[in-house]
Design a protein around this motif. Structure first.
Motif, PDB file in Angstrom:
ATOM      1  N   PRO A  99      56.999  17.306  51.225  1.00 41.96           N
ATOM      2  CA  PRO A  99      56.570  16.672  52.473  1.00 41.96           C
ATOM      3  C   PRO A  99      55.051  16.686  52.654  1.00 41.96           C
ATOM      4  O   PRO A  99      54.542  16.099  53.587  1.00 41.96           O
ATOM      5  CB  PRO A  99      57.255  17.505  53.551  1.00 41.96           C
ATOM      6  CG  PRO A  99      57.448  18.837  52.923  1.00 41.96           C
ATOM      7  CD  PRO A  99      57.643  18.572  51.464  1.00 41.96           C
ATOM      8  N   THR A 100      54.320  17.345  51.768  1.00 41.25           N
ATOM      9  CA  THR A 100      52.873  17.410  51.892  1.00 41.25           C
ATOM     10  C   THR A 100      52.204  16.680  50.738  1.00 41.25           C
ATOM     11  O   THR A 100      52.790  16.489  49.682  1.00 41.25           O
ATOM     12  CB  THR A 100      52.386  18.873  51.918  1.00 41.25           C
ATOM     13  OG1 THR A 100      52.812  19.518  50.717  1.00 41.25           O
ATOM     14  CG2 THR A 100      52.956  19.620  53.106  1.00 41.25           C
ATOM     15  N   THR A 101      50.957  16.313  50.962  1.00 43.13           N
ATOM     16  CA  THR A 101      50.197  15.591  49.943  1.00 43.13           C
ATOM     17  C   THR A 101      49.178  16.513  49.298  1.00 43.13           C
ATOM     18  O   THR A 101      48.943  17.627  49.762  1.00 43.13           O
ATOM     19  CB  THR A 101      49.462  14.399  50.579  1.00 43.13           C
ATOM     20  OG1 THR A 101      48.530  14.911  51.545  1.00 43.13           O
ATOM     21  CG2 THR A 101      50.437  13.447  51.265  1.00 43.13           C
ATOM     22  N   ALA A 102      48.562  16.027  48.236  1.00 41.08           N
ATOM     23  CA  ALA A 102      47.519  16.804  47.560  1.00 41.08           C
ATOM     24  C   ALA A 102      46.328  17.023  48.490  1.00 41.08           C
ATOM     25  O   ALA A 102      45.707  18.093  48.479  1.00 41.08           O
ATOM     26  CB  ALA A 102      47.080  16.088  46.287  1.00 41.08           C
ATOM     27  N   ALA A 103      46.019  16.029  49.308  1.00 40.34           N
ATOM     28  CA  ALA A 103      44.902  16.171  50.249  1.00 40.34           C
ATOM     29  C   ALA A 103      45.173  17.292  51.254  1.00 40.34           C
ATOM     30  O   ALA A 103      44.258  18.025  51.633  1.00 40.34           O
ATOM     31  CB  ALA A 103      44.664  14.854  50.978  1.00 40.34           C
TER      32      ALA A 103
END
Length: 96
Positions: A10-14
């Motif tokens: 659910p999370t991005t690399a950013a």
């Protein structure tokens, strides 16, 4: 049996980079504040030890929460695999 792809994160690399940078900035700010605190060396050492303890406790808590979430995900995927196997083996038109 069908294979389901692993659940998407659910999370991005950013978001990960932001979290790491935020943690690093906060830890550095507290460390600098403790170093330049106008107090006796034993008071600064005590505060530095407290910061170290809070930091390691935060890592331990984050790992514990992650491990519990992974266990829940694995159990859910195993249950789904069992249901998929039962559905694949079930023949509603079979004569018994």
């Amino acid at each position: 049996m069908t294979t389901n792809p692993p659940p998407a994160s659910p999370t991005t690399a950013a978001f990960h980079v932001q979290a790491i940078l935020s943690f690093a900035v906060a830890l550095c700010a507290v460390t600098v504040a403790v170093i330049y605190l106008p107090a006796d060396p034993w008071v600064r050492a005590f505060l530095a030890l407290g910061v170290l303890y809070v930091t390691t406790s935060a890592f331990t808590l984050a790992k514990t929460i992650r491990d519990r979430q992974e266990i829940t995900t694995v159990v859910t995927r195993v249950d789904q695999a069992r249901v998929d196997k039962l559905l694949a083996e079930h023949d509603p038109y079979a004569i018994r």
